[in-house]
Scaffold this motif. Structure first.
Motif, PDB file in Angstrom:
ATOM      1  N   ALA A 259     -23.721 106.516  59.539  1.00  0.00           N
ATOM      2  CA  ALA A 259     -23.067 107.705  60.079  1.00  0.00           C
ATOM      3  C   ALA A 259     -24.038 108.549  60.899  1.00  0.00           C
ATOM      4  CB  ALA A 259     -22.480 108.538  58.939  1.00  0.00           C
ATOM      5  N   LEU A 260     -25.293 108.638  60.462  1.00  0.00           N
ATOM      6  CA  LEU A 260     -26.298 109.384  61.215  1.00  0.00           C
ATOM      7  C   LEU A 260     -26.517 108.766  62.595  1.00  0.00           C
ATOM      8  CD1 LEU A 260     -28.472 111.594  61.344  1.00  0.00           C
ATOM      9  CD2 LEU A 260     -30.032 110.023  60.186  1.00  0.00           C
ATOM     10  N   ASP A 261     -26.570 107.450  62.667  1.00  0.00           N
ATOM     11  CA  ASP A 261     -26.729 106.775  63.963  1.00  0.00           C
ATOM     12  C   ASP A 261     -25.523 107.030  64.862  1.00  0.00           C
ATOM     13  OD1 ASP A 261     -29.160 105.791  63.133  1.00  0.00           O
ATOM     14  OD2 ASP A 261     -28.341 103.874  62.439  1.00  0.00           O
ATOM     15  N   ASP A 262     -24.322 107.015  64.292  1.00  0.00           N
ATOM     16  CA  ASP A 262     -23.119 107.235  65.097  1.00  0.00           C
ATOM     17  C   ASP A 262     -23.025 108.669  65.595  1.00  0.00           C
ATOM     18  OD1 ASP A 262     -22.421 104.599  64.717  1.00  0.00           O
ATOM     19  OD2 ASP A 262     -21.139 105.009  62.977  1.00  0.00           O
ATOM     20  N   ILE A 263     -23.414 109.637  64.764  1.00  0.00           N
ATOM     21  CA  ILE A 263     -23.405 111.040  65.213  1.00  0.00           C
ATOM     22  C   ILE A 263     -24.425 111.247  66.323  1.00  0.00           C
ATOM     23  CG2 ILE A 263     -23.814 113.412  64.490  1.00  0.00           C
ATOM     24  CD1 ILE A 263     -22.764 112.675  61.739  1.00  0.00           C
ATOM     25  N   THR A 264     -25.598 110.643  66.185  1.00  0.00           N
ATOM     26  CA  THR A 264     -26.608 110.737  67.243  1.00  0.00           C
ATOM     27  C   THR A 264     -26.107 110.097  68.536  1.00  0.00           C
ATOM     28  OG1 THR A 264     -28.313 110.598  65.524  1.00  0.00           O
ATOM     29  CG2 THR A 264     -29.018 110.265  67.795  1.00  0.00           C
ATOM     30  N   TYR A 265     -25.425 108.978  68.405  1.00  0.00           N
ATOM     31  CA  TYR A 265     -24.854 108.285  69.565  1.00  0.00           C
ATOM     32  C   TYR A 265     -23.844 109.174  70.299  1.00  0.00           C
ATOM     33  CZ  TYR A 265     -21.663 104.969  71.887  1.00  0.00           C
ATOM     34  OH  TYR A 265     -20.848 104.323  72.789  1.00  0.00           O
TER      35      TYR A 265
END
Length: 419
Positions: A259-265
């Protein structure tokens, strides 16, 4: 939805209606242990066309306004899933099927923005100063910045951020939607330590779905269902990161990291500076390996606390140690292991003859006189540099001069008695 799960939900609906108020605390305490009921309620919420959705939302709202803390938290655990269902239905333009979910979200929002007397709440938060220690840092490890922050804090320049008063809302529109949802996530994050694991898992999953739906990464994640883009605000993403940060350290490492990677994306695509700053700060503080945190027991965020012991060595060089070292330089123990007092110069023994008592040769005369002159000059300079021994040094200088004269006379006159 299976018949057994439907029966569990219907029994829960009828049980609360016939419950007397005196047994409400015991009912609320035992409710959190009913895992089969919680999973059945999640399936009802995930089916917008379910006939049980409206009575379930109504009863969850009754829980929230009952005033019982356990019932309030029971409703809060479904908040991430309710937000996702509302946003998914709004993105599909089928607003009528989300009427009960919208009413529940508005009801919770209108209850949270006022106190028990009905007055509007104003939330305040004081930004911590780097000059004061916390569980995250110590001022001594920052360096010169701590001095600047300390000087500013003494003048009362601490910054306080206020949130509110928030207006009452009768319906959700495209203009006020994320203002309401951001505040609801703020209320959810305030109770994160009481949320069960299934609620944290739901939070991580809906954060990923909201951020990648309608973008190429959706095919990588293999998310089906909603294919249109869901608009988000910068403040809403920051609140999502707050919950994700907690989930990382409390048993949901894999889901939270995804989820952290997707929010950063998504923040990179939207060019939102606040979520990018928070997301990169979280990534920089993460350990290299997965956190093996237990899903049971006390929930917390693990941080490294630097030792509070003094970092100054006991043998640090100070003005007192330098002054003591300067006086010790003149001290010489005698044969009886007696030490002279500080501040009194000791006259070194001067021998004109060698060990066997014979006179020195002519070639050693110049060397002996040179050593005597050097010792004499050194004694004069060292005595004159310290003002505390200036009054005591004058008799010693006269004595050394008389000794030198006696030495010269003794060398030139072989018949004199040597001392």
């Amino acid at each position: 939805m299976f018949t057994s799960e439907k029966g569990v939900v219907e029994e829960w609906l009828s049980e609360f209606k016939t419950l007397p108020e005196t047994s409400l605390p015991n009912y609320a305490t035992n409710l959190k242990d009913k895992s089969s009921l919680v999973s059945s309620l999640y399936k009802v919420i995930q089916e917008p066309q379910s006939e049980l959705l409206e009575p379930v939302c109504h009863q969850l709202f009754e829980f929230y306004r009952s005033g019982e803390e356990q019932l309030l938290r029971f409703t809060l655990q479904f908040l991430p899933e309710l937000i996702w269902c509302y946003l998914a239905v709004s993105a599909s333009r089928n607003v009528h099927s989300s009427g009960c979910i919208e009413a529940l979200l508005l009801g919770v929002y209108n209850l949270e923005i006022v106190d028990k007397q009905g007055h509007s709440k104003v939330l305040s938060f004081t930004i911590p100063s780097l000059s004061k220690p916390s569980v995250y840092h110590e001022p001594s490890s920052i360096g010169s910045m701590a001095l600047t922050e300390s000087a500013l804090s003494q003048h009362g320049l601490s910054k306080v951020v206020y949130s509110g008063p928030h207006p009452q809302r009768e319906m959700l529109t495209a203009q006020n939607r994320f203002e309401v949802l951001t505040f609801l996530l703020l209320c959810y994050n305030a109770a994160l330590t009481y949320m069960p694991s299934v609620s944290l898992q739901s939070l991580c999953q809906i954060c990923s779905r909201i951020c990648v739906c309608g973008y190429p990464r959706q095919h990588v994640r293999k998310y089906k269902g909603v294919s249109s883009r869901i608009p988000v605000s910068s403040g809403f993403m920051v609140q999502m990161l707050t919950g994700i940060y907690f989930a990382l350290y409390n048993g949901e490492w894999d889901l939270a990291q995804k989820a952290l990677d997707d929010i950063t994306y998504r923040a990179q695509l939207e060019l939102y500076p606040e979520p990018l700053l928070v997301a990169n700060a979280i990534k920089a503080s993460l350990p290299h390996g997965a956190m093996k945190s237990s899903k049971e027991g006390t929930r917390c965020i693990q941080v490294e606390i630097t030792p509070t012991a003094s970092r100054i060595s006991r043998n640090a060089v100070t003005s007192m140690s330098i002054r003591g070292h300067r006086w010790k330089r003149h001290e010489q123990p005698d044969n009886n292991n007696d030490t002279t007092e500080l501040g009194i110069l000791v006259i070194p023994e001067i021998s004109v003859t060698n060990v066997s008592g014979e006179r020195t040769g002519n070639g050693e005369k110049g060397r002996t006189l040179g050593e005597i002159d050097a010792q004499h000059m050194q004694g004069v300079q060292e005595t004159a540099t310290d003002p505390r021994t200036e009054s005591k040094g004058l008799p010693e200088i006269r004595r050394q001069k008389s000794v030198r004269k006696m030495m010269e006379d003794g060398i030139n006159s072989p018949g004199r008695v040597q001392f």
